[in-house]
Write an enzyme that holds these catalytic residues in place. Structure first.
Site, PDB file in Angstrom:
ATOM      1  CG  ASP A  92      -8.468   8.096   6.135  1.00 19.29           C
ATOM      2  OD1 ASP A  92      -7.959   7.246   7.054  1.00 19.29           O
ATOM      3  OD2 ASP A  92      -7.771   8.116   4.998  1.00 19.29           O
TER       4      ASP A  92
ATOM      5  CB  SER B 224       8.107   4.990 -14.525  1.00 20.16           C
ATOM      6  OG  SER B 224       8.709   5.809 -13.212  1.00 20.16           O
TER       7      SER B 224
ATOM      8  CG  LEU C   2       5.696  12.745   1.705  1.00 25.00           C
ATOM      9  CD1 LEU C   2       7.004  13.423   1.242  1.00 25.00           C
ATOM     10  CD2 LEU C   2       4.916  13.637   2.961  1.00 25.00           C
TER      11      LEU C   2
ATOM     12  CB  SER D  10      -0.481   5.474  -4.274  1.00 27.15           C
ATOM     13  OG  SER D  10      -0.778   5.544  -2.955  1.00 27.15           O
TER      14      SER D  10
ATOM     15  CG  ASP E 257      -3.869   9.266   1.399  1.00 21.87           C
ATOM     16  OD1 ASP E 257      -3.787  10.097   2.386  1.00 21.87           O
ATOM     17  OD2 ASP E 257      -3.365   8.461   1.575  1.00 21.87           O
TER      18      ASP E 257
END
Ligand code: GLA
Length: 404
Positions: A48, A79, A142, A145, A189
């Protein structure tokens, strides 16, 4: 254990998250629930930021958001996966990163406020409380973020009624990571998360940011992700080094390849002819990029022709190149990919994400899932004395509100 990739299992986890919200923030009114998927990249490793094509897809695990507006201007972030949250007035938002997980949602918040028009600003004046959580392993490659940032953009869009489209939310997520958190990440992403569609791979050309959805027969194939459990400690530094090495290789090749705008444009012949201007390490990095571009185009062509075997086999070749030429693999990742090479029904496998630990991804015939998993467990356990975590993912849609 194979994780059930069943929508019911996730609905239960989301409902549980709503309960956690009430326990965390109290109050009567129920929160709104949002989900944002993670992503796994199948083709185009480290392309990318070199302007190449990539073929990721979203997975049915991701980030959970439970959100409730407030009458005052207080922002409360907490969280279920991290300890310290944040409680701050909208007027007094930190202007520099705090060095913890809240930087991601905060970055998106600041970015959207920054870009808001006068009229929109009036709508961005109410506070809210959000409980984050999820079922995506963090730091495993994965893209937790991007999942968090693109999802946060959607949450704010809905809470403040900003009327943003997917592209604007993806852009905001990208700016938050690059400009506030300070990671020079590529575009893959947030695009993979923001533009995902079930039963499709996203074909994204990172040179001009055009994309399309290519159907993948998920009734025949499953996406199996094996987590080595190796934390990617060096990842940020090593990742940035790869970005620099490729930039330097391109700067040296560019005068000899006048039509090339990015490293992806350099052909194998041109690298052969002008490779003497690079040092041996840069030559290896450039070789990976140029071969990987070819493999990714071939995988696309084979996918469209319905030849899933040849398509998936490009993953094994990509892994070899990531290990030998790009040097981003490790013994645990190699072990899992080598085991997949010998497992009938595993059509292809490679490390996914940046590498240096984290996960491998494999495309596996559905009926062979159990067998492939057994081979991976056995081989990994023999070498490292412990079991990797293996999960089978379905594809998924982009970020969305989930009615409870
Ligand atoms: C990380 C980055 C992505 C991409 C991959 C390698 O996951 O966040 O942008 O560069 O590595 O393909």
């Amino acid at each position: 254990m194979i994780d059930p990739a069943a929508p019911e299992a996730q609905a239960a986890r989301l409902a549980e998250h709503a309960d956690h919200f009430s326990a965390c923030f109290g109050g009567e009114a129920a929160p709104r629930i949002f989900f944002s998927p993670g992503r796994v990249n199948l083709f185009g490793g480290h392309l990318d930021y070199n302007g190449g094509p990539v073929m990721p897809t979203a997975i049915d695990r991701g980030t959970f958001f439970a959100v409730r507006p407030r009458k005052d201007r207080l922002i409360r972030l907490a969280s279920t996966q991290e300890s310290e949250g944040l409680e701050v007035d909208l007027e007094a938002l930190p202007k520099a990163p705090l060095g913890r997980w809240v930087d991601y949602p905060l970055g998106v918040l600041l970015d959207l406020l920054d870009g808001a028009s006068q009229e929109e600003r009036s709508r961005c004046s109410s506070g809210f409380e959000i409980l984050f959580g999820g079922d995506l392993p963090i730091g495993a490659g994965l893209s937790s973020s991007a999942s968090m940032c693109v999802g946060m953009a959607l949450v704010l869009d809905r809470v403040w009624e900003l009327g943003l489209d997917s592209a604007e939310r993806v852009r905001s997520a990208l700016r938050a990571e690059r400009n506030f958190v300070g990671v020079q990440c590529g575009i893959m992403d947030p695009f993979a998360v923001g533009f995902a569609r079930p039963d499709h791979l996203l074909w994204l050309d990172c040179k001009d940011e055009t994309y399309e959805h290519l159907p993948l027969d998920m009734s025949r194939l499953a996406i199996l992700v094996a987590d080595t459990g190796v934390k990617r400690k060096l990842a940020a530094g090593e990742f940035n080094l790869r970005v620099e090495q490729c930039a330097s290789a391109f700067a040296k090749l560019a005068p000899h390849c006048p039509s090339a705008k990015v490293l992806r444009d350099v052909s194998a012949e041109e690298l052969e002819r002008h490779g003497e201007h690079l040092d041996p390490l840069e030559r290896r990095r450039a070789r990976h990029v140029i071969d990987e571009v070819e493999r990714t185009f071939l995988a696309r062509e084979r996918l469209l022709a319905g030849d899933l075997e040849t398509m998936a086999a490009q993953m094994f070749l990509a892994h070899d190149s990531l290990r030998e030429l790009y040097e981003v693999s490790c013994a645990e990742l190699d072990c899992l990919v080598d085991a997949a090479r010998e497992a009938p029904g595993a059509l292809g496998s490679r490390l996914t994400g940046a590498g240096f630990g984290g996960c491998t991804v494999a495309l596996v015939e559905r009926e062979a899932i159990e067998d492939v998993q057994a081979v991976l467990f056995e081989r990994f356990e023999r070498n490292f004395g412990r079991r990797p975590t293996i999960q089978v993912f379905g594809g998924d849609d982009g970020p969305r509100e989930v009615p409870l």
